[in-house]
Design a protein around this motif. Sequence first.
Motif, PDB file in Angstrom:
ATOM      1  N   LEU A  76      -9.715   1.492  -0.756  1.00 21.42           N
ATOM      2  CA  LEU A  76      -8.389   2.109  -0.577  1.00 21.42           C
ATOM      3  C   LEU A  76      -7.440   1.276   0.293  1.00 21.42           C
ATOM      4  CD1 LEU A  76      -8.934   5.965  -0.250  1.00 21.42           C
ATOM      5  CD2 LEU A  76      -7.452   4.759  -1.865  1.00 21.42           C
ATOM      6  N   PRO A  77      -7.929   0.520   1.296  1.00 26.76           N
ATOM      7  CA  PRO A  77      -6.986  -0.306   2.074  1.00 26.76           C
ATOM      8  C   PRO A  77      -6.159  -1.269   1.229  1.00 26.76           C
ATOM      9  CG  PRO A  77      -9.066  -0.131   3.243  1.00 26.76           C
ATOM     10  CD  PRO A  77      -9.277   0.510   1.901  1.00 26.76           C
ATOM     11  N   ALA A  78      -6.540  -1.515  -0.036  1.00 19.22           N
ATOM     12  CA  ALA A  78      -5.716  -2.375  -0.896  1.00 19.22           C
ATOM     13  C   ALA A  78      -4.327  -1.785  -1.096  1.00 19.22           C
ATOM     14  CB  ALA A  78      -6.410  -2.584  -2.240  1.00 19.22           C
ATOM     15  N   LEU A  79      -4.198  -0.465  -0.921  1.00 19.38           N
ATOM     16  CA  LEU A  79      -2.869   0.139  -1.024  1.00 19.38           C
ATOM     17  C   LEU A  79      -1.925  -0.388   0.049  1.00 19.38           C
ATOM     18  CD1 LEU A  79      -3.671   3.884  -1.852  1.00 19.38           C
ATOM     19  CD2 LEU A  79      -2.620   2.184  -3.349  1.00 19.38           C
ATOM     20  N   VAL A  80      -2.478  -0.845   1.176  1.00 25.15           N
ATOM     21  CA  VAL A  80      -1.646  -1.438   2.220  1.00 25.15           C
ATOM     22  C   VAL A  80      -0.978  -2.710   1.695  1.00 25.15           C
ATOM     23  CG1 VAL A  80      -1.661  -2.429   4.534  1.00 25.15           C
ATOM     24  CG2 VAL A  80      -3.094  -0.444   4.014  1.00 25.15           C
ATOM     25  N   VAL A  81      -1.710  -3.489   0.897  1.00 25.85           N
ATOM     26  CA  VAL A  81      -1.132  -4.692   0.298  1.00 25.85           C
ATOM     27  C   VAL A  81       0.007  -4.310  -0.640  1.00 25.85           C
ATOM     28  CG1 VAL A  81      -1.614  -6.711  -1.136  1.00 25.85           C
ATOM     29  CG2 VAL A  81      -3.334  -5.882   0.477  1.00 25.85           C
ATOM     30  N   ALA A  82      -0.217  -3.280  -1.478  1.00 28.30           N
ATOM     31  CA  ALA A  82       0.843  -2.824  -2.379  1.00 28.30           C
ATOM     32  C   ALA A  82       2.060  -2.351  -1.586  1.00 28.30           C
ATOM     33  CB  ALA A  82       0.311  -1.703  -3.263  1.00 28.30           C
ATOM     34  N   TRP A  83       1.822  -1.649  -0.481  1.00 26.34           N
ATOM     35  CA  TRP A  83       2.930  -1.177   0.346  1.00 26.34           C
ATOM     36  C   TRP A  83       3.686  -2.354   0.954  1.00 26.34           C
ATOM     37  CZ3 TRP A  83       3.370  -1.979   5.656  1.00 26.34           C
ATOM     38  CH2 TRP A  83       4.453  -1.341   6.272  1.00 26.34           C
ATOM     39  N   ALA A  84       2.956  -3.386   1.417  1.00 27.86           N
ATOM     40  CA  ALA A  84       3.606  -4.553   2.018  1.00 27.86           C
ATOM     41  C   ALA A  84       4.473  -5.283   0.997  1.00 27.86           C
ATOM     42  CB  ALA A  84       2.544  -5.494   2.593  1.00 27.86           C
ATOM     43  N   VAL A  85       3.973  -5.406  -0.247  1.00 27.16           N
ATOM     44  CA  VAL A  85       4.759  -6.061  -1.297  1.00 27.16           C
ATOM     45  C   VAL A  85       6.026  -5.258  -1.580  1.00 27.16           C
ATOM     46  CG1 VAL A  85       4.771  -6.720  -3.723  1.00 27.16           C
ATOM     47  CG2 VAL A  85       2.756  -7.170  -2.320  1.00 27.16           C
ATOM     48  N   ALA A  86       5.884  -3.953  -1.684  1.00 27.09           N
ATOM     49  CA  ALA A  86       7.049  -3.108  -1.947  1.00 27.09           C
ATOM     50  C   ALA A  86       8.060  -3.216  -0.799  1.00 27.09           C
ATOM     51  CB  ALA A  86       6.606  -1.657  -2.131  1.00 27.09           C
ATOM     52  N   ALA A  93      -7.986  -4.895  -7.184  1.00 27.37           N
ATOM     53  CA  ALA A  93      -6.842  -5.403  -7.937  1.00 27.37           C
ATOM     54  C   ALA A  93      -6.036  -4.261  -8.557  1.00 27.37           C
ATOM     55  CB  ALA A  93      -7.338  -6.365  -9.025  1.00 27.37           C
ATOM     56  N   TRP A  94      -6.728  -3.242  -9.063  1.00 30.61           N
ATOM     57  CA  TRP A  94      -6.030  -2.122  -9.700  1.00 30.61           C
ATOM     58  C   TRP A  94      -5.150  -1.383  -8.697  1.00 30.61           C
ATOM     59  CZ3 TRP A  94      -5.673   3.194  -9.381  1.00 30.61           C
ATOM     60  CH2 TRP A  94      -5.111   3.836 -10.478  1.00 30.61           C
ATOM     61  N   LEU A  95      -5.630  -1.220  -7.465  1.00 26.39           N
ATOM     62  CA  LEU A  95      -4.860  -0.514  -6.448  1.00 26.39           C
ATOM     63  C   LEU A  95      -3.613  -1.275  -6.027  1.00 26.39           C
ATOM     64  CD1 LEU A  95      -7.734   0.873  -4.202  1.00 26.39           C
ATOM     65  CD2 LEU A  95      -6.112   2.222  -5.547  1.00 26.39           C
ATOM     66  N   VAL A  96      -3.566  -2.585  -6.266  1.00 21.81           N
ATOM     67  CA  VAL A  96      -2.359  -3.361  -5.985  1.00 21.81           C
ATOM     68  C   VAL A  96      -1.404  -3.337  -7.178  1.00 21.81           C
ATOM     69  CG1 VAL A  96      -1.484  -5.664  -5.429  1.00 21.81           C
ATOM     70  CG2 VAL A  96      -3.577  -4.836  -4.353  1.00 21.81           C
ATOM     71  N   VAL A  97      -1.944  -3.430  -8.398  1.00 22.71           N
ATOM     72  CA  VAL A  97      -1.106  -3.510  -9.595  1.00 22.71           C
ATOM     73  C   VAL A  97      -0.547  -2.144  -9.995  1.00 22.71           C
ATOM     74  CG1 VAL A  97      -1.116  -4.040 -12.066  1.00 22.71           C
ATOM     75  CG2 VAL A  97      -2.274  -5.556 -10.458  1.00 22.71           C
ATOM     76  N   ALA A  98      -1.377  -1.115  -9.939  1.00 22.07           N
ATOM     77  CA  ALA A  98      -0.968   0.194 -10.461  1.00 22.07           C
ATOM     78  C   ALA A  98       0.271   0.775  -9.779  1.00 22.07           C
ATOM     79  CB  ALA A  98      -2.143   1.170 -10.376  1.00 22.07           C
TER      80      ALA A  98
END
Length: 494
Positions: free
Chosen positions: A111-121, A29-34
């Motif tokens: 670390l793959p959670a950063l892919v979710v953050a990238w997709a949202v962005a 969750a932190w890797l998506v929110v941060a």
Amino acid sequence: MALVLLLVNDHLLKGWLGSWWTGKASDLAWLVVAPALLAVALTTLAAVTARPHPDQRRATRDWATVSLAVTGIVFVLVKSSEFAARAASAVLTAVAGPSLVLADPTDLLTLPALVVAWAVARATMTGERPRRRPRVPSTVRLLVVLPVAVLATAATSQVLPEGTRDVVVSGGVVFVQDDAWYYSHDGSGWTPANGSPSARLADGRSHGDGTSVCVPDAPRMCFRAIEVGMGVERSDDGGHSWKVDWAVVGEQLDALRDRYEQSGARLWTSAVAVLPTDDGFRVYAADNDDGLAVRDEQGHWERIGFTYKDGGAAAVPLPGDTTVVAHPVPPGVVGGLLAALAVIALSSPGAAPTPWSPVERAGRRAALVAGLAALVAAGSNAAWGVVRGQPIGVDLIFVGWMVPYVVVGGLCLLSAVSTIRAGALLRRASAGWAAIVTGLSVALVLEAVTPTSLAVVAAVVVLVAGVGVARRAVRRSSPPSAEPEQATDVDDWR
């Protein structure tokens, strides 16, 4: 969804079902929110302090990329390096209270959670999602969600003391049990032990059962935990008679318990150990939620709390002792906000050509909101201040501890945003940097300088210097007028 998961996991599930998967869920969750939180901060700062970029969409993509990269790099460093983890613990402890960040390479699997953050962005910037008129203005949503996001990301690594449950001396080394085992050779520096040193602990019980122990070189001098409350009794005749050597009992214990009331503290001595030294011996007492107490070679007792571990809190002062007050936000933050607003208010070099233009009226309204928010934040921050070690909170079910942080933090954020907007409208960009730098400098001075009187004097000096710099910047950026303008009554009032 990630923000909700972060709040529920860290503040409910970890307490009820704490396991390896709650830690991994927190990291996911932190890797998506941060990254989103960092992107908001960077783009807002850039929009206020820098000239508009000719390609705003590209600028937004660049900041999003920077946010994702910084989040990933920091996460990798902290999880793979003990030094980085200790540094992160120190920073979070200073910002959010006692915190512990552990270096755990297995967490890199999240670390793959950063892919979710990238997709949202990407979806947000390219407009792939359907655009609908929001029911709530974006500014209001930002001011509500942002403080909660900051609180959630900062509190994700917070730890509360497990309690000093046991203390044993073996082979000239003292071992203390908390959330893990810690050991020290002389009591001046402590190191986490790998696992439970069961063999050495069994050897350490040879001079006592834990609640009662004698000095190895003077077996007629013994120490034991008192039966009620926190304290240690001493015997000089091998255990035939006992007298109190140190204790916190009766009304004093009740008063101390009141300071721990919100956490339901366990305040009793559960174990005692003796460490021989070159100058005599030391006695250690495990006092559960009050931490560790130490008797030095001269016979003086001191409660050291949880300072034997990184980020551990000192003991809560007894009634009558010198106290240190903790606040929801550092008091210097509020002082810095007021200093930044003062720089903007005092940086006018003279009469403005159109003193009551729509832009200036909007700037004045923003300045008024900033000042009121800062003053209310300062009052709330002081009202919720408690003795260091006592939990900050209000009587509101299980989320009462969040209220002071959300309220004061939200007011400070509102004040900061309004101050920056007031500077942009009233003084354009000329005095913006001077106000920001002055506010940050005053905040650091008020937090780092002691005593308080000296900190206030230093903050005033920094404020005067900031006003001088801002006034010169405004004069340089103001267009020269053909002839001096006659001041009006409105200008005199200003």
